[in-house]
Design a protein around this motif. Sequence first.
Motif, PDB file in Angstrom:
ATOM      1  N   ALA A 115       0.841  -1.205   0.000  1.00 36.27           N
ATOM      2  CA  ALA A 115       0.000   0.000   0.000  1.00 36.27           C
ATOM      3  C   ALA A 115       0.874   1.252   0.000  1.00 36.27           C
ATOM      4  O   ALA A 115       0.545   2.252  -0.635  1.00 36.27           O
ATOM      5  N   VAL A 116       2.006   1.190   0.719  1.00 31.98           N
ATOM      6  CA  VAL A 116       2.934   2.334   0.714  1.00 31.98           C
ATOM      7  C   VAL A 116       3.455   2.560  -0.696  1.00 31.98           C
ATOM      8  O   VAL A 116       3.428   3.678  -1.224  1.00 31.98           O
ATOM      9  N   TYR A 117       3.912   1.479  -1.342  1.00 35.45           N
ATOM     10  CA  TYR A 117       4.484   1.623  -2.694  1.00 35.45           C
ATOM     11  C   TYR A 117       3.434   2.083  -3.689  1.00 35.45           C
ATOM     12  O   TYR A 117       3.699   2.912  -4.555  1.00 35.45           O
ATOM     13  N   LEU A 118       2.239   1.531  -3.539  1.00 35.85           N
ATOM     14  CA  LEU A 118       1.204   1.826  -4.528  1.00 35.85           C
ATOM     15  C   LEU A 118       0.692   3.262  -4.377  1.00 35.85           C
ATOM     16  O   LEU A 118       0.473   3.954  -5.371  1.00 35.85           O
ATOM     17  N   ASN A 119       0.524   3.714  -3.141  1.00 37.58           N
ATOM     18  CA  ASN A 119      -0.058   5.040  -2.951  1.00 37.58           C
ATOM     19  C   ASN A 119       0.989   6.138  -2.927  1.00 37.58           C
ATOM     20  O   ASN A 119       0.968   7.051  -3.746  1.00 37.58           O
ATOM     21  N   ASP A 120       1.914   6.035  -1.989  1.00 37.15           N
ATOM     22  CA  ASP A 120       2.850   7.147  -1.823  1.00 37.15           C
ATOM     23  C   ASP A 120       3.902   7.153  -2.931  1.00 37.15           C
ATOM     24  O   ASP A 120       4.129   8.174  -3.583  1.00 37.15           O
ATOM     25  N   ILE A 121       4.543   6.024  -3.152  1.00 38.54           N
ATOM     26  CA  ILE A 121       5.674   6.008  -4.094  1.00 38.54           C
ATOM     27  C   ILE A 121       5.181   6.144  -5.535  1.00 38.54           C
ATOM     28  O   ILE A 121       5.666   6.998  -6.293  1.00 38.54           O
ATOM     29  N   THR A 122       4.194   5.327  -5.919  1.00 39.47           N
ATOM     30  CA  THR A 122       3.691   5.427  -7.295  1.00 39.47           C
ATOM     31  C   THR A 122       3.042   6.796  -7.508  1.00 39.47           C
ATOM     32  O   THR A 122       3.200   7.414  -8.566  1.00 39.47           O
ATOM     33  N   GLY A 123       2.320   7.278  -6.492  1.00 38.03           N
ATOM     34  CA  GLY A 123       1.681   8.603  -6.598  1.00 38.03           C
ATOM     35  C   GLY A 123       2.720   9.694  -6.835  1.00 38.03           C
ATOM     36  O   GLY A 123       2.537  10.576  -7.682  1.00 38.03           O
ATOM     37  N   ASN A 124       3.825   9.629  -6.092  1.00 38.86           N
ATOM     38  CA  ASN A 124       4.875  10.641  -6.289  1.00 38.86           C
ATOM     39  C   ASN A 124       5.526  10.526  -7.659  1.00 38.86           C
ATOM     40  O   ASN A 124       5.907  11.533  -8.267  1.00 38.86           O
ATOM     41  N   MET A 125       5.611   9.300  -8.140  1.00 39.26           N
ATOM     42  CA  MET A 125       6.195   9.111  -9.481  1.00 39.26           C
ATOM     43  C   MET A 125       5.272   9.736 -10.540  1.00 39.26           C
ATOM     44  O   MET A 125       5.749  10.340 -11.511  1.00 39.26           O
ATOM     45  N   VAL A 126       3.957   9.601 -10.344  1.00 40.83           N
ATOM     46  CA  VAL A 126       3.004  10.233 -11.274  1.00 40.83           C
ATOM     47  C   VAL A 126       3.205  11.748 -11.228  1.00 40.83           C
ATOM     48  O   VAL A 126       3.373  12.407 -12.266  1.00 40.83           O
ATOM     49  N   LEU A 127       3.232  12.312 -10.024  1.00 42.47           N
ATOM     50  CA  LEU A 127       3.339  13.775  -9.890  1.00 42.47           C
ATOM     51  C   LEU A 127       4.680  14.280 -10.425  1.00 42.47           C
ATOM     52  O   LEU A 127       4.736  15.315 -11.106  1.00 42.47           O
ATOM     53  N   ASN A 128       5.755  13.554 -10.140  1.00 43.53           N
ATOM     54  CA  ASN A 128       7.067  14.007 -10.615  1.00 43.53           C
ATOM     55  C   ASN A 128       7.155  13.960 -12.133  1.00 43.53           C
ATOM     56  O   ASN A 128       7.809  14.801 -12.754  1.00 43.53           O
ATOM     57  N   THR A 129       6.497  12.954 -12.733  1.00 46.97           N
ATOM     58  CA  THR A 129       6.510  12.864 -14.193  1.00 46.97           C
ATOM     59  C   THR A 129       5.646  13.991 -14.787  1.00 46.97           C
ATOM     60  O   THR A 129       6.037  14.638 -15.768  1.00 46.97           O
ATOM     61  N   LEU A 130       4.490  14.240 -14.164  1.00 51.48           N
ATOM     62  CA  LEU A 130       3.658  15.363 -14.627  1.00 51.48           C
ATOM     63  C   LEU A 130       4.464  16.660 -14.553  1.00 51.48           C
ATOM     64  O   LEU A 130       4.448  17.479 -15.475  1.00 51.48           O
ATOM     65  N   LEU A 131       5.197  16.820 -13.451  1.00 54.32           N
ATOM     66  CA  LEU A 131       5.994  18.041 -13.279  1.00 54.32           C
ATOM     67  C   LEU A 131       7.059  18.163 -14.373  1.00 54.32           C
ATOM     68  O   LEU A 131       7.270  19.242 -14.932  1.00 54.32           O
ATOM     69  N   VAL A 133      12.875   9.175   3.975  1.00 58.97           N
ATOM     70  CA  VAL A 133      12.887   8.210   2.868  1.00 58.97           C
ATOM     71  C   VAL A 133      12.328   8.843   1.595  1.00 58.97           C
ATOM     72  O   VAL A 133      12.966   8.849   0.546  1.00 58.97           O
ATOM     73  N   VAL A 134      11.123   9.382   1.705  1.00 55.07           N
ATOM     74  CA  VAL A 134      10.390   9.825   0.518  1.00 55.07           C
ATOM     75  C   VAL A 134      10.520  11.328   0.307  1.00 55.07           C
ATOM     76  O   VAL A 134      10.540  12.093   1.261  1.00 55.07           O
ATOM     77  N   ARG A 135      10.634  11.733  -0.958  1.00 50.02           N
ATOM     78  CA  ARG A 135      10.479  13.150  -1.290  1.00 50.02           C
ATOM     79  C   ARG A 135       9.407  13.228  -2.362  1.00 50.02           C
ATOM     80  O   ARG A 135       9.494  12.560  -3.406  1.00 50.02           O
ATOM     81  N   GLY A 136       8.372  14.021  -2.084  1.00 44.03           N
ATOM     82  CA  GLY A 136       7.279  14.125  -3.047  1.00 44.03           C
ATOM     83  C   GLY A 136       6.615  15.484  -2.967  1.00 44.03           C
ATOM     84  O   GLY A 136       6.759  16.203  -1.976  1.00 44.03           O
ATOM     85  N   LEU A 137       5.877  15.817  -4.025  1.00 47.21           N
ATOM     86  CA  LEU A 137       5.183  17.106  -4.060  1.00 47.21           C
ATOM     87  C   LEU A 137       3.977  17.076  -3.121  1.00 47.21           C
ATOM     88  O   LEU A 137       3.236  16.092  -3.096  1.00 47.21           O
TER      89      LEU A 137
END
Length: 472
Positions: free
Chosen positions: A257-273, A411-415
């Motif tokens: 759930a961590v990988y799917l929500n936080d990590i994958t979510g941040n990857m979506v946002l970082n790619t959009l950025l 650990v995580v850096r995200g928007l």
Amino acid sequence: MEAHPFATAPADSPTLDSLPVEPLLTSEFDADPGGVYARLRRTHGPVAPVGLMGVPVWLVLDYREVLEVLRNESVWRRDVRYWRARAQRRLPPDWPLLAGYEVRQTMFMDDEEHLAARQTHHAAMRPFQDGHTPQGWELRATVARYADELIGMLAAESGTAGFADLGAQYTRPLLLMVTTKLFGCPVELGDELVMDLWRMLDGGPDAGPATGRALAAMTRLAAHRRARPGDDLTSYMLLADPELSDEQLGRELFMNAVYLNDITGNMVLNTLLEVLRGNATVRRSLSAGQLGETVNRAALVNPPVANMCFRFAARDVRLGDFWIRGGDIVSPSAAAAHRDLIAIGASHMVGSTVSTRAHLGWGAGPHQCPSAARELGGMIVTTAVGRIFDHLAKAELTLPADQLPWRSGPVVRGLRLLPVRYELTGSVGRGVGGGPRWETDAAVGEPVVSGGDGQQVKGLLGALRRMMFGTR
Ligand code: HEM
């Protein structure tokens, strides 16, 4: 880097506890982690002692050293029981990061136990891995449909042109919906689950209770699916290893759930950025259909798992300019290593041969993201990013890129948010993806879904529920 397989640290070499450390998680780190990594590198070399919420940790900064730590599992162990300071009870009793590390699951296992647990994940994810199986095909279609529905909802809420936060209004609900579907949750997982995962990862004061709540939710889900198996990841995990108790399965789901929500979510946002930043090369590669390359570029510039989970030295070993003692804690930093990689890539010696694919965004070595999970994560990211740019005629950031608010944890850096001014293409109003049409009910100003049978559901939650479960 020299290997000293059986050496012990010279008595006069400084120990982690004896060195002055600067705290890592400061407002400067929040705003400019690259600047902090560069200073640490200048001061200490490829490995630096830092303070993480009052506990000294070795931060590994250079690409070569990070790869060594990630790959060499005989020296760099994952099991938290190798940590000397913990074994000697020298940690502050309420050290907020410990709660997450005490959850015994695949990530924190070594050797045969780890291999067996990893195999269970692999077997359970395989049906969803690609579009060639009914489950994989359905999941792909569902992710695209959820994305389309959320964009439709944006049109209903804010109009075909307006302002939106692509974090709160698109990425976060999308990942929650995908988790609910993939895990086979009987009820929707609320925002509260995501907030609890954040609280745990960021090591806030309530990290302990937040970890407990998220674990309890996943354990209940495990018990539910044991009683009523379905075509979902939870049920496939039980099929792959029927010996798993509800608590064990709950812990494994919790990590997913961590990988799917936080990590994958941040990857979506970082790619959009990356795309929104207006980098011409990126926009061109997107229009040429090279979305995968854009994802790699985003992972290189801003890896969501900025600093990998801790490793513990099995014995004394030289790394960078220091002797690491057996039982010391190290944090390999993908984000810092990527700066190193970008610098190598810019040098004359290596030139363009350094590919964006050399990034450590998926990790490396025995604990790297399992191939089936990478397929899954990659598919979700490219679908989420692809669908939104399919439907946006125009999009621009409403803040300068260097003023966007980031969440920088150990650990995580995200928007925190991704605010945009957008204009949708005409296709949204006509009902994207063949899903229901979205209109605004002028009388109440709430989104209204017109289902095939003419029934209507009003309000955001009703609409989300309908998307996920087809309830009316
Ligand atoms: C774009 C999305 C993703 C990224 C960037 C990513 C990144 C990573 C990284 C960096 C690691 C290694 C961490 C370390 O060594 O400390 C990892 C491990 C892992 N990931 Fe992913 N991941 C993603 C999506 C997923 C998804 C969707 C799942 C499952 C639903 C998943 C399941 C796992 C598991 C089970 C591990 C632990 C493997 C082990 O310890 O052997 N990941 N991931």
